[in-house]
Design an enzyme around this catalytic site. Structure first.
Site, PDB file in Angstrom:
ATOM      1  CG  ASP A  14      -2.078   0.913   1.127  1.00 41.32           C
ATOM      2  OD1 ASP A  14      -2.411   1.314  -0.007  1.00 41.32           O
ATOM      3  OD2 ASP A  14      -2.670   1.251   2.165  1.00 41.32           O
ATOM      4  CG  ASN A  62      -7.602  -2.586  -5.643  1.00 39.51           C
ATOM      5  OD1 ASN A  62      -6.628  -3.315  -5.501  1.00 39.51           O
ATOM      6  ND2 ASN A  62      -7.930  -1.672  -4.720  1.00 39.51           N
TER       7      ASN A  62
HETATM    8  C1  FPP Z   1      -1.856   0.123  -3.402  1.00 36.92           C
HETATM    9  O1  FPP Z   1      -1.485   1.474  -3.321  1.00 36.92           O
HETATM   10  C2  FPP Z   1      -1.348  -0.471  -4.631  1.00 36.92           C
HETATM   11  C3  FPP Z   1      -2.117  -1.064  -5.610  1.00 36.92           C
HETATM   12  C4  FPP Z   1      -3.590  -1.189  -5.533  1.00 36.92           C
HETATM   13  C5  FPP Z   1      -1.506  -1.606  -6.854  1.00 36.92           C
HETATM   14  C6  FPP Z   1      -0.216  -2.322  -6.632  1.00 36.92           C
HETATM   15  C7  FPP Z   1       0.256  -2.902  -7.905  1.00 36.92           C
HETATM   16  C8  FPP Z   1       1.530  -2.828  -8.354  1.00 36.92           C
HETATM   17  C9  FPP Z   1       2.642  -2.183  -7.642  1.00 36.92           C
HETATM   18  C10 FPP Z   1       1.874  -3.543  -9.615  1.00 36.92           C
HETATM   19  C11 FPP Z   1       2.006  -4.981  -9.245  1.00 36.92           C
HETATM   20  C12 FPP Z   1       2.640  -5.810 -10.249  1.00 36.92           C
HETATM   21  C13 FPP Z   1       2.960  -7.125 -10.021  1.00 36.92           C
HETATM   22  C14 FPP Z   1       3.552  -7.948 -11.109  1.00 36.92           C
HETATM   23  C15 FPP Z   1       2.768  -7.779  -8.703  1.00 36.92           C
HETATM   24  P1  FPP Z   1      -2.628   2.586  -3.291  1.00 36.92           P
HETATM   25  O2  FPP Z   1      -2.886   3.026  -4.687  1.00 36.92           O
HETATM   26  O3  FPP Z   1      -3.815   2.075  -2.548  1.00 36.92           O
HETATM   27  O4  FPP Z   1      -1.908   3.738  -2.483  1.00 36.92           O
HETATM   28  P2  FPP Z   1      -2.586   4.823  -1.512  1.00 36.92           P
HETATM   29  O5  FPP Z   1      -3.069   4.063  -0.300  1.00 36.92           O
HETATM   30  O6  FPP Z   1      -1.447   5.731  -1.203  1.00 36.92           O
HETATM   31  O7  FPP Z   1      -3.681   5.479  -2.298  1.00 36.92           O
END
Ligand code: FPP
Length: 231
Positions: A14, A62
Site C-alpha cells: 500500500d 480495486n
Molecule cells: C496500493 O497502493 C497499490 C495497488 C492497488 C496496486 C499495486 C500494484 C503494483 C505495484 C503492480 C504490481 C505488479 C505485479 C507484477 C505484482 P494505493 O494506490 O492504494 O496507495 P494509496 O493508499 O497511497 O492510495
C-alpha cells in the site's frame, strides 16, 4: 540471517498513490514506481531464506477505482510479466510465479499471460504468488463451492484449505502492510489466522532493504504461541 521460522511472507503493498501525490505526480506513476520495487524485494527475502512471498497486486474491490488507474495497473502487470518475470523464470531455476484470485474478469492479453507464465514452471524453491482480483471472502466462498462440487458433504479445515487459491503454499508467518493503515483489506482472511502482522509507515515504493529488515526484526521479537502458551 536465516531461520526456518520465516518461510512465507505476505505483503499488502500500500501507498503507491500517496507516494506519487507527495511528489506532485499522478497516482499511476506511483504504481510504476511500486512495480520497480518488486524484484529487489523478492531478492532480499530470498537471501534471508524465505521460500514464498505473496503480494497483493489487485483486490476484488480495486475495480471501484477510476478506469484509467485500473487500466494502468493491468498494463503494468502485463509489462512486468513480459519484461521481467519471463526472463527470471527462464534464467533462474529456483524461481516461479503463481496467481491467486479469480482471473475470470482480468482483461486480455493479461489473463492469458498470467496463465502462460504460471505454467512455465511450478514448485520451485522460491515462489512469488501474486494476488490478482483477489478477495479473502471471495476465496472462502469459492473454496466452499469447489469442495462441494467435488463431492465433499462435510467440510473440514483441511479440506477447505486444499481448495483455497493458495493451494499448497504455506500460511504466511508474517504479513507486512506498508503505508501505515491498520486494516486487513480482505487479504488472506483464512490463511492469516495465526500470522504475525507488521505495519510500517513506509510507502510501498520506498520499501527498501532497511524497511524489510525493520519488519523482519520486528517479526523475530514476537513469541508465536498459535493460541497455546509459551514453552
Ligand atoms: C496500493 O497502493 C497499490 C495497488 C492497488 C496496486 C499495486 C500494484 C503494483 C505495484 C503492480 C504490481 C505488479 C505485479 C507484477 C505484482 P494505493 O494506490 O492504494 O496507495 P494509496 O493508499 O497511497 O492510495
Amino acid at each position: 540471517m536465516t531461520d526456518e521460522r520465516l518461510d512465507t511472507v505476505a505483503i499488502i503493498t500500500d501507498g503507491n498513490g500517496r507516494w506519487a501525490t507527495k511528489r506532485g505526480l499522478i497516482r499511476s506513476q506511483g504504481h510504476v514506481a511500486g512495480a520497480k520495487r518488486i524484484q529487489p524485494v523478492l531478492e532480499t527475502f530470498r537471501r534471508i531464506g524465505v521460500h514464498n512471498v505473496i503480494m497483493y497486486a489487485f483486490s476484488t474491490e480495486n475495480w471501484k477505482r477510476p478506469k484509467d488507474e485500473v487500466d494502468t495497473i493491468m498494463k503494468l502487470i502485463y509489462k512486468y510479466l513480459v519484461d521481467v518475470v519471463e526472463d527470471m523464470i527462464k534464467t533462474d531455476k529456483e524461481f516461479c510465479i503463481k496467481f491467486i484470485g479469480d482471473l475470470t474478469p482480468i482483461p486480455e492479453p493479461l489473463k492469458s499471460k498470467c496463465i502462460e507464465v504460471e505454467n512455465m514452471a511450478k514448485d520451485r524453491a522460491f515462489t512469488c504468488s501474486v494476488a490478482l482480483n483477489y478477495g479473502g471472502r471471495d476465496e472462502i466462498v469459492h473454496a466452499a463451492n469447489a469442495a462441494h462440487a467435488a463431492g465433499h458433504e462435510t467440510l473440514t479445515e483441511e479440506i477447505l484449505s486444499k481448495y483455497m487459491y493458495t493451494g499448497t503454499t504455506p500460511d504466511p508467518d508474517l504479513i507486512i502492510r506498508t503505508g501505515g493503515n491498520f486494516r486487513v483489506s480482505n487479504f488472506l482472511l483464512w490463511q492469516g489466522a495465526y500470522s504475525e502482522y507488521v505495519i510500517l509507515d513506509t510507502l510501498w515504493p520506498d520499501f527498501d532493504d532497511a524497511a524489510i529488515m525493520k519488519a523482519v526484526g520486528e517479526f523475530y521479537t514476537r513469541s508465536r504461541r498459535f493460541g497455546g502458551l509459551d514453552r
